[in-house]
Design an enzyme around this catalytic site. Sequence first.
Site, PDB file in Angstrom:
ATOM      1  N   ARG A  27     -15.568 -12.857 -44.719  1.00 46.41           N
ATOM      2  CA  ARG A  27     -14.658 -11.718 -44.788  1.00 46.41           C
ATOM      3  C   ARG A  27     -15.441 -10.414 -44.865  1.00 46.41           C
ATOM      4  O   ARG A  27     -16.503 -10.347 -45.457  1.00 46.41           O
ATOM      5  CB  ARG A  27     -13.734 -11.849 -45.998  1.00 46.41           C
ATOM      6  CG  ARG A  27     -13.502 -10.607 -46.823  1.00 46.41           C
ATOM      7  CD  ARG A  27     -12.044 -10.283 -46.951  1.00 46.41           C
ATOM      8  NE  ARG A  27     -11.560  -9.446 -45.888  1.00 46.41           N
ATOM      9  CZ  ARG A  27     -10.413  -8.783 -45.954  1.00 46.41           C
ATOM     10  NH1 ARG A  27      -9.645  -8.900 -47.021  1.00 46.41           N
ATOM     11  NH2 ARG A  27     -10.003  -8.038 -44.977  1.00 46.41           N
ATOM     12  N   HIS A  50       0.831  -1.219   0.000  1.00 49.05           N
ATOM     13  CA  HIS A  50       0.000   0.000   0.000  1.00 49.05           C
ATOM     14  C   HIS A  50       0.861   1.263   0.000  1.00 49.05           C
ATOM     15  O   HIS A  50       0.401   2.330   0.401  1.00 49.05           O
ATOM     16  CB  HIS A  50      -0.947   0.017   1.211  1.00 49.05           C
ATOM     17  CG  HIS A  50      -1.612  -1.297   1.470  1.00 49.05           C
ATOM     18  ND1 HIS A  50      -2.728  -1.711   0.788  1.00 49.05           N
ATOM     19  CD2 HIS A  50      -1.292  -2.309   2.324  1.00 49.05           C
ATOM     20  CE1 HIS A  50      -3.081  -2.915   1.212  1.00 49.05           C
ATOM     21  NE2 HIS A  50      -2.224  -3.303   2.133  1.00 49.05           N
ATOM     22  N   SER A  66      15.368  19.657 -16.603  1.00 45.77           N
ATOM     23  CA  SER A  66      14.229  20.568 -16.709  1.00 45.77           C
ATOM     24  C   SER A  66      14.702  21.858 -17.345  1.00 45.77           C
ATOM     25  O   SER A  66      15.793  22.352 -17.033  1.00 45.77           O
ATOM     26  CB  SER A  66      13.638  20.857 -15.320  1.00 45.77           C
ATOM     27  OG  SER A  66      12.765  21.970 -15.349  1.00 45.77           O
TER      28      SER A  66
END
Length: 477
Positions: free
Chosen positions: A321, A151, A281
Amino acid sequence: MKNTYESPLASRYASPEMLYIFSPDKKFTTWHRLWIALARAEMELGLPITQGQIDELEREQGNIDYELAAQKEKELRHDVMAHIHAYGAKCPNAMPIIHLGATSCYVGDNTDVILMGEALALIRDKLVRILSALARFANEYKSLPTLGYTHYQAAQMVTVGKRATLWMNELLMDLEEVEFRLDNLKLLGCKGTTGTQASFLELFGGDQEKVRELDRKIAAEMGYDQVQPVSGQTYTRKVDSAILSTLSGIAQSAHKFATDLRLLCHMKEIEEPFEANQVGSSAMPYKRNPMRSERICALARYVIADAINPAMTTSLQWFERTLDDSANKRISVAEAFLAVDAILNLYENVSANLVVHPKVIEKHIMEELPFMATENILMDAVKRGGNRQELHERIRTHSLAAGSRVKDEGKDNDLLERIAADPAFGLSAEEVRRHLDPADYIGCCPEQVERFLKDCVQPMLDKYPDALQGTGTEIKV
């Protein structure tokens, strides 16, 4: 500057090898091979086709006049007929027998199967290389304790290497899926306009054994030992759906790995490679964004969603088809392979160059280890005559107080100091701290890693030595 759209999968992500497999040149040269295989098989089974015609087809194999083919397609509105005319222009003696008895799906569908087979083999080899890189990583760090999480909350400890085996186990499942697809890949063969092989039965004067032998001969020449036992005009589109399901499974595994790594990168415990001149960045020069892992996740989501396309196409085919499969499969199948190829290129790069920060891992362990150590401390105190239930309650109370100190006051975890100062436990500070060796809490992790690498991974690596040329596959557990 280019002024037409180009798929990023082609311009940015996929490898040249995968791009070639799904290139027009590869497709149309495979059509040539299939026309030669058909003509040769028909000749050997007694139709009036000469060796000279076969020789002419072979001499011009792969020599495609794309300009003439485009001109003919514009005129005829049919790509297969356009290429028959372009091939026939170079092979005038063989022109009358090219595509004899066949329908367009003879070249179209058989080529699709062949290309998917080659693409799966390329994917297989990349999976093997990733497993090899992760095996080396897992073996190196099989005994390095790290916090395990359930968790996304700290749970019992594992090791860095053991966590890597979880990634590898999913990749092994994917690799076995790829092997299964390759082992069971069948050509369409020569089935005719509705799958009845009526045109070939007519050509061979009602000899059904020759009709069956035609399928076998073509398959053998193209390197296959199986054809679809029955079909309509096309092979069942469940083949595409099954293969894209396999590719989706690879994408799922890669997404799980990349997500784990993004979380670990945030914690500064393990990072993907970051080049010396790489910019993290444009605004924040200090950033080390996990761009490779993020790209894996982005492409993986595309593949997982794309796998719905052939599933829908399969379910919507009418009778023998319908043509609403063609445009969809032309995009969805090829781009799924290109995207998975790109994912595995990134996965291989990242897995071979993972950066581990043991000191940060140790710091995070020591922040949580006092809580994990309480069970062993409790047992120790009970052996010295303490009351288990009373001591359990005292540990609970101390844990809540220490947790509040960490979360509400931003201070260090002082749980062990509280326990050592509590006379009910009868333990000195030194005796309490003996329970703080992380290696005492990793269970069977090192042995699990060794067994997994030896019993599960190494046999798979040994199967594909060609995929591992120059990668150093020796694990030495």
